[in-house]
Design an enzyme around this catalytic site. Structure first.
Site, PDB file in Angstrom:
ATOM      1  N   LYS A 319       0.902  -1.171   0.101  1.00 18.19           N
ATOM      2  CA  LYS A 319      -0.496   0.100   0.231  1.00 18.19           C
ATOM      3  C   LYS A 319       0.859   1.686  -0.208  1.00 18.19           C
ATOM      4  O   LYS A 319       1.622   1.558   0.730  1.00 18.19           O
ATOM      5  CB  LYS A 319      -1.225   0.116   1.287  1.00 18.19           C
ATOM      6  CG  LYS A 319      -2.151  -0.698   1.456  1.00 18.19           C
ATOM      7  CD  LYS A 319      -2.608  -0.667   3.024  1.00 18.19           C
ATOM      8  CE  LYS A 319      -3.691  -2.025   2.675  1.00 18.19           C
ATOM      9  NZ  LYS A 319      -5.447  -1.656   1.543  1.00 18.19           N
ATOM     10  N   ARG A 393     -10.615 -11.807   2.631  1.00 22.74           N
ATOM     11  CA  ARG A 393     -11.066 -12.779   1.735  1.00 22.74           C
ATOM     12  C   ARG A 393     -10.849 -14.059   1.813  1.00 22.74           C
ATOM     13  O   ARG A 393     -11.442 -14.932   1.801  1.00 22.74           O
ATOM     14  CB  ARG A 393     -11.511 -12.184   0.371  1.00 22.74           C
ATOM     15  CG  ARG A 393     -10.603 -12.280  -0.576  1.00 22.74           C
ATOM     16  CD  ARG A 393     -10.955 -11.371  -2.045  1.00 22.74           C
ATOM     17  NE  ARG A 393     -10.941 -10.094  -1.691  1.00 22.74           N
ATOM     18  CZ  ARG A 393     -11.124  -9.114  -2.779  1.00 22.74           C
ATOM     19  NH1 ARG A 393     -11.686  -9.666  -4.016  1.00 22.74           N
ATOM     20  NH2 ARG A 393     -11.589  -8.117  -2.290  1.00 22.74           N
TER      21      ARG A 393
HETATM   22  N1  BES Z   1      -8.450  -3.606   4.644  1.00 19.03           N
HETATM   23  C1  BES Z   1      -8.224  -3.486   3.191  1.00 19.03           C
HETATM   24  C2  BES Z   1      -9.432  -2.643   2.929  1.00 19.03           C
HETATM   25  C3  BES Z   1      -9.808  -1.306   3.098  1.00 19.03           C
HETATM   26  C4  BES Z   1      -9.264  -0.161   2.268  1.00 19.03           C
HETATM   27  C5  BES Z   1     -10.273  -1.371   4.796  1.00 19.03           C
HETATM   28  C6  BES Z   1      -8.838   1.130   2.606  1.00 19.03           C
HETATM   29  C7  BES Z   1     -10.145   0.379   4.728  1.00 19.03           C
HETATM   30  C8  BES Z   1     -10.601   1.547   4.240  1.00 19.03           C
HETATM   31  C9  BES Z   1      -7.842  -4.319   2.102  1.00 19.03           C
HETATM   32  O1  BES Z   1      -7.162  -6.204   2.799  1.00 19.03           O
HETATM   33  C10 BES Z   1      -7.739  -4.390   0.235  1.00 19.03           C
HETATM   34  O2  BES Z   1      -6.502  -3.842   0.863  1.00 19.03           O
HETATM   35  N2  BES Z   1      -8.719  -4.390   0.136  1.00 19.03           N
HETATM   36  C11 BES Z   1      -8.514  -3.948  -0.927  1.00 19.03           C
HETATM   37  C12 BES Z   1      -8.958  -5.065  -2.035  1.00 19.03           C
HETATM   38  C13 BES Z   1      -8.361  -4.768  -3.724  1.00 19.03           C
HETATM   39  C14 BES Z   1      -6.989  -5.136  -4.067  1.00 19.03           C
HETATM   40  C15 BES Z   1      -9.099  -5.704  -4.553  1.00 19.03           C
HETATM   41  C16 BES Z   1      -8.650  -2.939  -2.071  1.00 19.03           C
HETATM   42  O3  BES Z   1      -9.845  -2.591  -1.250  1.00 19.03           O
HETATM   43  O4  BES Z   1      -8.362  -1.453  -2.579  1.00 19.03           O
HETATM   44 ZN    ZN Z   2      -5.361  -5.899   1.709  1.00 21.38          ZN
END
Ligand code: BES
Ligand code: ZN
Ligand code: ZN
Length: 540
Positions: A319, A393
């Site tokens: 990230k 997931r």
């Molecule tokens: N924990 C994150 C989702 C999240 C994002 C929670 C912002 C709270 C605030 C999750 O694990 C994630 O990173 N999801 C990705 C999925 C994508 C790679 C398909 C996302 O939402 O960017």
């Molecule tokens: Zn994530």
């Protein structure tokens, strides 16, 4: 917080702050507001007539009352003299009279707490507004564990929640009461008293029922505050092992059965997805299982599952640095499940409920899962990991499948900070709701409305499923940018079989900048009270 129900006339209450709600417009004052106004010699009604108070939900007026000993009607009032405390009457606007619902009452109580804080008071008395009668939904579910079938009882429950939620703060990591700032934080409100805003000759619900509603509100709010405390703890404190320790303590306090799986047990359980996420971290994963056995042995349980990702760097699909500290909140679903279990234990609900929390970090080392890797889930389905940041997931896939096989749930709800797409779709005012069972979905929507933690549906249509097809494995772990929350939900659906199931994406609602008066910056404990209202709806 200590909470008492008082049946004293509001103008005679001996508290440093007495708060009463006044709706918008120039309608008749409620009995409570009328009594306080009379004790002030009509000062409030004059201010209202002059246009200084319009009753909108940001309106407020504070008066310094004659001490109880000097009140016009001295009957039964505390005697005046030395050490007599200052009494303040706070009139808070509550908006349109026809819109007074549980949320309005919860907010009213929370705003009173905030005012007490700014006055550095630790005690207050609430004259609890009555809900508007025309709305049939006001009472909510009845039932043994949930006495709030009566709107007056629902109002008492909501006021109790508002008091306790607003009075919470996270201070355990400050080295001194002042911290770095020169102004010490105000003392927390620690004592509250409540009385329904009834006319002097009106009876209201019986005392036992009132006491039950306050106890219910206390359990819900304390469960939610417990979740907030866990959320607020940073990832170097709240590790998977730490959450497991918290669960063991809950089990001891509330006589839950508890199972904690570590990496070796997970190997034996073929939890390849949970292990693939944990692979990049020095912290060992834990799968936490708490069982409350309040029902018959033969009764299948309600199962609550929460994502307990204690820090999400994204893994190799790392990230951006900006705001990454907030990824300590990626265990919010797990925190809500633990908070809900605590409240269920406190209330001793007469049914079986199981809480399951897969807990792991998503970090980066030489053993970390890489984009393109194919892993095998507990269910046997293989997954091509396109993006290591779509890890929630994966850990949920194994947890859901384990829960289905081990418990054959009557119904199952999971909650997870699962997708950024959810924040784009619904912002910070509703959790996304999807699932396989219309009954569960509807019940959660209603639980969301009662708790004020709203849930809004998204469709799990088959048309979206194509986005998860992989050229090398049974599934990909991401479905591309379109409908990101839905494809995440569809991924989870692959692991629940025929179980009536619903999923709450709480990425936009679990933490952040406060949007309700009871919240503070950080963890909100959402959706603890949704889960609890949903569980309570099964106690009829
Ligand atoms: N924990 C994150 C989702 C999240 C994002 C929670 C912002 C709270 C605030 C999750 O694990 C994630 O990173 N999801 C990705 C999925 C994508 C790679 C398909 C996302 O939402 O960017
Ligand atoms: Zn994530
Ligand atoms: Zn995550």
């Amino acid at each position: 917080m200590k909470i008492r129900i008082l049946d004293q006339a509001p103008a005679r209450v001996h508290a440093p702050l007495v708060a009463v709600a006044v709706p918008r417009g120039n309608g008749d004052l409620s009995p409570g507001a009328l009594a306080l106004d009379a004790a002030l010699g009509g000062a409030f009604s004059r201010a209202r007539a002059a246009g200084d108070f319009d009753g909108r939900d940001e309106a407020s007026l504070l008066f310094y009352a004659p001490s109880a000993g000097e009140a016009p009607d001295q009957d039964g009032a505390p005697q005046g003299g030395e050490g007599r405390e200052l009494r303040r009457f706070l009139f808070l606007g509550i908006g349109d009279a026809e819109k007074i619902d549980r949320s309005a009452v919860r907010s009213f109580a929370a705003r009173a707490v905030r005012r007490a804080e700014s006055l550095r008071l630790t005690e207050l008395h609430l004259v609890v507004p009555r809900l508007h009668r025309s709305d049939k939904a006001q009472g909510g579910e009845g039932g043994e564990g949930n006495p709030a079938g009566d709107p007056d009882l629902a109002a008492l429950q909501a006021a109790t929640e508002g008091l306790i939620l607003a009075a919470w703060d996270f201070r355990e990591l400050r080295s001194s009461p002042t911290g770095a700032s020169s102004t010490p934080p105000p003392p927390l409100v620690s004592r509250g008293a409540l009385a329904l805003d009834l006319a002097p000759d009106e009876a209201g619900p019986d005392d036992d029922a009132q006491a039950r509603s306050v106890r219910l509100g206390q359990a819900l709010a304390q469960g939610e505050n417990f979740a907030r405390t866990l959320q607020q703890r940073p990832a170097n404190v709240a590790t998977p092992e730490h959450l497991a320790g918290v669960a063991l303590q809950l089990a001891e306090d509330h006589e839950f059965e508890v199972t904690i799986l570590g990496p070796r047990e997970m190997e034996r359980e073929n939890m390849g997805a949970l292990l693939a996420v944990a692979a990049g971290s020095e912290q060992e994963p834990r799968l936490i299982v708490l069982e409350h056995r309040g029902g018959e042995d033969k009764d299948p349980p309600l199962v609550l599952v929460g994502k307990g990702l204690t820090f999400d760097t994204g893994g190799i699909s790392i990230k951006p640095a900006l705001g990454m500290e907030d990824m300590k909140f990626d265990m919010s679903g797990g925190a809500a499940v633990l908070g809900a279990m605590k409240a269920i234990g406190m209330l001793g609900l007469p049914l079986n409920v199981v809480g399951v929390v897969p807990a792991s970090e998503n970090l980066i080392n030489g053993r970390a899962t890489k984009p393109g890797d194919v892993i095998r889930t507990r269910a046997g389905k293989t997954v091509e990991v396109i993006n290591t940041d779509a890890e929630g997931r994966l850990i949920l896939a194994d947890a859901l499948h384990y829960a289905v096989e081990r418990f054959s749930p009557r119904a199952m709800v999971d909650c997870a900070t699962l997708t950024g797409a959810c924040v784009i779709a619904l912002g910070h005012h509703a959790s996304a709701l999807m699932g396989t069972d219309e009954g569960v979905i509807q019940a959660l929507r209603e639980a969301g409305d009662r708790s004020g933690e709203r849930c809004w549906p998204l469709p799990l249509w088959a048309a979206y499923r194509k986005q998860l097809e992989s050229p090398v494995a049974d599934l990909k772990n991401v479905g591309g940018r379109p409908a990101g929350s839905i494809t995440a939900g569809l991924f989870l659906r692959e692991f629940v079989g025929d179980t009536p199931w619903a999923h709450l994406d709480i990425a936009g609602t679990a933490y952040g900048e406060p949007v309700e008066p009871w919240q503070r910056k950080g963890g909100f404990g959402v959706p603890t009270r949704v889960l609890l209202e949903w569980v309570l709806s099964h106690t009829t």
